[in-house]
Design an enzyme around this catalytic site. Sequence first.
Site, PDB file in Angstrom:
ATOM      1  N   LYS A  13       0.835  -1.210   0.000  1.00  0.00           N
ATOM      2  CA  LYS A  13       0.000   0.000   0.000  1.00  0.00           C
ATOM      3  C   LYS A  13       0.870   1.261   0.000  1.00  0.00           C
ATOM      4  O   LYS A  13       0.664   2.174  -0.793  1.00  0.00           O
ATOM      5  CB  LYS A  13      -0.940   0.013   1.223  1.00  0.00           C
ATOM      6  N   ARG A 127      11.832  -6.110   4.946  1.00  0.00           N
ATOM      7  CA  ARG A 127      11.639  -4.686   4.629  1.00  0.00           C
ATOM      8  C   ARG A 127      12.610  -3.804   5.413  1.00  0.00           C
ATOM      9  O   ARG A 127      12.904  -4.051   6.570  1.00  0.00           O
ATOM     10  CB  ARG A 127      10.206  -4.263   4.977  1.00  0.00           C
ATOM     11  N   ARG A 161      11.557  -2.013  11.059  1.00  0.00           N
ATOM     12  CA  ARG A 161      10.498  -1.583  11.979  1.00  0.00           C
ATOM     13  C   ARG A 161      10.330  -2.543  13.158  1.00  0.00           C
ATOM     14  O   ARG A 161      10.452  -3.751  13.000  1.00  0.00           O
ATOM     15  CB  ARG A 161       9.168  -1.464  11.210  1.00  0.00           C
ATOM     16  N   ARG A 172      -0.448  -9.005  13.335  1.00  0.00           N
ATOM     17  CA  ARG A 172      -1.008  -8.042  12.364  1.00  0.00           C
ATOM     18  C   ARG A 172      -1.846  -8.763  11.318  1.00  0.00           C
ATOM     19  O   ARG A 172      -2.882  -8.264  10.881  1.00  0.00           O
ATOM     20  CB  ARG A 172       0.129  -7.252  11.707  1.00  0.00           C
TER      21      ARG A 172
END
Length: 217
Positions: A13, A127, A161, A172
């Site tokens: 996204k 990531r 993160r 999540r």
Amino acid sequence: MRLIFFGPPGAGKGTQAKRLEEEMNIVQLSTGDMLRAAIREGTLLGKEAKGYMDAGKLVPDGIVVGLIRERMHGEDCENGFLLDGFPRTVVQAEALEKMLDSQKCSIDHVISIEVGDQEIVNRLSRRRSCPDCGAVYHLDNLPPKVEDVCDACQKQGLLHRDDDVPSAIQARLSAFHDQTEPLREFYQERGLLRSVSGSQGPDEVCSEIREVVSISG
Ligand code: AP5
């Protein structure tokens, strides 16, 4: 144009929003980025949100609805916006609908970026992102040109993160399936849901989104 990017954590996204905001001259509104900024600034709201985020749980509706309500009044939203990570519950979607109704406007498209759970785990654990400009990388699929240095602003030291660790990723994904997926039906009933395959390369995903919103690429 007012868009919602819908999809599981790590669907792409943010990657797609950053590509399209300039091209479409609309602003990206990411509740995740707003909450992380509040944590960095050490605000009360940030302190409250951090525990939920690190555990991979959704932050209470009242907090995120308040953030979006305030942000949507910004001058830069006059031409439209691209919501990234909001709404995530039916309560949030209803609050958004009321806000837009009161401004006599509405959402044009809800773009669902579809990616399977296994691919999500790979994407999030690999990531990295730039702490200064927010550029997003993947160590295998989209690595920076120089190791650990942001291509866009040359900042050294890309971040992993706190919620991109296995236990939080699983939480999540569960939050997505249990609390966010019911929004498919909510937006399908309103004739707004458009699906694109998020398992292709970023360029291909971007082209499919362009087709859906009918802008030339
Ligand atoms: P948030 O920041 O919104 O995180 P998220 O939804 O979990 O989404 P991500 O940012 O992790 O993923 P993305 O879809 O943007 O993927 P990306 O482009 O980075 O929210 C974080 C937390 O804040 C939540 O858990 C919650 O606690 C709280 N929160 C936020 N909003 C809330 C709300 N409304 N209500 C309640 N709580 C809220 O891509 C991922 C990786 O894949 C990258 O490495 C990228 O390079 C790579 N990649 C992207 N596209 C491709 C592709 N096509 N092919 C291969 N690799 C790709």
